[in-house]
Design an enzyme around this catalytic site. Structure first.
Site, PDB file in Angstrom:
ATOM      1  N   SER A  70       0.820  -1.211   0.000  1.00  0.00           N
ATOM      2  CA  SER A  70       0.000   0.000   0.000  1.00  0.00           C
ATOM      3  C   SER A  70       0.858   1.268   0.000  1.00  0.00           C
ATOM      4  O   SER A  70       2.030   1.254   0.396  1.00  0.00           O
ATOM      5  CB  SER A  70      -0.911   0.005   1.226  1.00  0.00           C
ATOM      6  OG  SER A  70      -1.701  -1.159   1.245  1.00  0.00           O
TER       7      SER A  70
HETATM    8  N1  SAM Z   1      -0.479  -5.358   4.018  1.00  0.00           N
HETATM    9  C1  SAM Z   1       0.208  -5.594   2.761  1.00  0.00           C
HETATM   10  C2  SAM Z   1       1.580  -4.992   2.719  1.00  0.00           C
HETATM   11  O1  SAM Z   1       1.956  -4.271   3.657  1.00  0.00           O
HETATM   12  O2  SAM Z   1       2.289  -5.284   1.754  1.00  0.00           O
HETATM   13  C3  SAM Z   1      -0.598  -5.140   1.580  1.00  0.00           C
HETATM   14  C4  SAM Z   1      -1.766  -5.998   1.399  1.00  0.00           C
HETATM   15  S1  SAM Z   1      -2.370  -6.178  -0.254  1.00  0.00           S
HETATM   16  C5  SAM Z   1      -3.082  -4.597  -0.515  1.00  0.00           C
HETATM   17  C6  SAM Z   1      -3.758  -7.238   0.147  1.00  0.00           C
HETATM   18  C7  SAM Z   1      -3.341  -8.637   0.511  1.00  0.00           C
HETATM   19  O3  SAM Z   1      -4.476  -9.296   1.075  1.00  0.00           O
HETATM   20  C8  SAM Z   1      -2.917  -9.457  -0.696  1.00  0.00           C
HETATM   21  O4  SAM Z   1      -1.655  -9.993  -0.474  1.00  0.00           O
HETATM   22  C9  SAM Z   1      -3.984 -10.539  -0.776  1.00  0.00           C
HETATM   23  O5  SAM Z   1      -3.531 -11.770  -1.260  1.00  0.00           O
HETATM   24  C10 SAM Z   1      -4.421 -10.632   0.675  1.00  0.00           C
HETATM   25  N2  SAM Z   1      -5.736 -11.238   0.888  1.00  0.00           N
HETATM   26  C11 SAM Z   1      -6.877 -11.082   0.164  1.00  0.00           C
HETATM   27  N3  SAM Z   1      -7.882 -11.806   0.702  1.00  0.00           N
HETATM   28  C12 SAM Z   1      -7.369 -12.424   1.806  1.00  0.00           C
HETATM   29  C13 SAM Z   1      -7.909 -13.306   2.791  1.00  0.00           C
HETATM   30  N4  SAM Z   1      -9.186 -13.722   2.780  1.00  0.00           N
HETATM   31  N5  SAM Z   1      -7.097 -13.747   3.774  1.00  0.00           N
HETATM   32  C14 SAM Z   1      -5.793 -13.371   3.832  1.00  0.00           C
HETATM   33  N6  SAM Z   1      -5.223 -12.535   2.919  1.00  0.00           N
HETATM   34  C15 SAM Z   1      -6.006 -12.061   1.922  1.00  0.00           C
END
Ligand code: SAM
Length: 222
Positions: A70
Site C-alpha cells: 500500500s
Molecule cells: N499489508 C500488505 C503490505 O503491507 O504489503 C498489503 C496488502 S495487499 C493490498 C492485500 C493482501 O491481502 C494481498 O496480499 C492478498 O492476497 C491478501 N488477501 C486477500 N484476501 C485475503 C484473505 N481472505 N485472507 C488473507 N489474505 C487475503
C-alpha cells in the site's frame, strides 16, 4: 538474500525521511510512534528488487500475484487509527509484502498476520527477517475464517477490500479493541473503524481508499 539484510544507503535514508515528512506528516498523521516506525522500517526491503528505486514514492506498488504494497501514507494512517500501545496484540488480514505488519510491529507487542496466497508467505517472511523483525508471525490461510485458537487482540487491521463490515472479526477484539478495514465495492471503498466501547461496536468513517479484494468465504468470491 543474506547480503541485503539490514541494508540501507544515504539515498534511501534521504528518501525515507522525505516520505515521512512530505507524504505522512504533512497529510496529518501526528502520532509520533507511527512517524518513528515509518522512519525505522526500510520500505525498499519490502518491494521487488526491480522496483526498489520507487520504494519511497507516494503510491502503492505491485509485489506480484496481483497483490500490492500500500501507499506509505495509507499504511501510516491505518496504523494511527489502530491507536496502538506497546503491549498490544494485533491481527492483520492480508500480509502481502509484510510492510504494514513491520510498521505495526514497531509500536505493538506482536502481530499475527494472515495471507491467502502461498507464494507470498516466504516473501513476506524473508522481508521481515531481513528487516530484523521477530515479533510478526505470518500464517497461510483465509483471514475471513480464522480459528478461535488465535485468541483475542487489541487491534485488527484488514488490508484488502471487504464487501461488508467484517462483523465476524468483532469476536476477536478485546474490550476497547479497534478494527480498521476498507469496506465497499471492488473499485472503491470507505475506510471504517470500529471501536468496542462498553461491549458495543462504535463505527466511524475515515475517507475513501482503493484496495485489492478480500477473497474468502466471507469476502469476495474468487
Ligand atoms: N499489508 C500488505 C503490505 O503491507 O504489503 C498489503 C496488502 S495487499 C493490498 C492485500 C493482501 O491481502 C494481498 O496480499 C492478498 O492476497 C491478501 N488477501 C486477500 N484476501 C485475503 C484473505 N481472505 N485472507 C488473507 N489474505 C487475503
Amino acid at each position: 538474500m543474506p547480503g541485503n539484510s539490514f541494508c540501507d544507503s544515504p539515498d534511501y535514508q534521504k528518501k525515507r525521511i522525505a516520505m515521512v515528512k512530505n507524504q505522512v506528516e504533512a497529510r496529518g498523521v501526528a502520532d509520533k510512534n507511527v512517524l518513528i516506525a515509518m522512519a525505522k522500517v526500510f520500505r525498499h526491503l519490502f518491494v521487488p528488487e526491480k522496483l526498489r528505486e520507487f520504494a519511497y514514492d507516494d503510491r502503492p506498488l505491485p509485489i506480484g500475484m496481483g497483490a500490492t504494497i500500500s501507499q506509505p501514507y495509507i499504511v501510516a494512517f491505518m496504523t494511527e487509527l489502530l491507536e496502538l500501545s506497546p503491549y498490544d496484540r494485533v491481527l492483520e488480514i492480508g500480509t502481502g509484502s509484510g510492510y504494514q505488519a513491520a510498521v505495526i510491529s514497531k509500536t505493538a507487542l506482536e502481530v499475527v498476520s494472515f495471507e491467502r496466497i502461498k507464494e507470498l508467505i516466504p516473501v513476506s517472511q524473508e522481508n521481515l527477517k531481513n528487516s530484523g523483525i521477530n515479533n510478526v508471525r505470518v500464517f497461510l490461510g483465509d483471514g475471513t475464517n480464522i480459528p478461535e485458537k488465535f485468541g483475542h487482540f487489541d487491534a485488527v487491521i484488514v488490508t484488502a477490500a471487504s464487501p461488508d463490515i467484517p462483523e465476524y472479526l468483532f469476536e476477536f477484539l478485546n474490550e476497547g479493541g479497534r478494527l480498521v478495514a476498507p469496506v465497499g465495492s471492488l473499485s472503491y471503498q470507505e475506510l471504517i473503524k470500529i471501536k468496542i466501547e462498553d461491549g458495543k461496536p462504535v463505527l466511524t468513517h475515515h475517507g475513501n481508499v482503493r484496495f485489492v479484494p478480500l477473497i474468502g468465504c466471507r469476502g469476495w468470491k474468487e
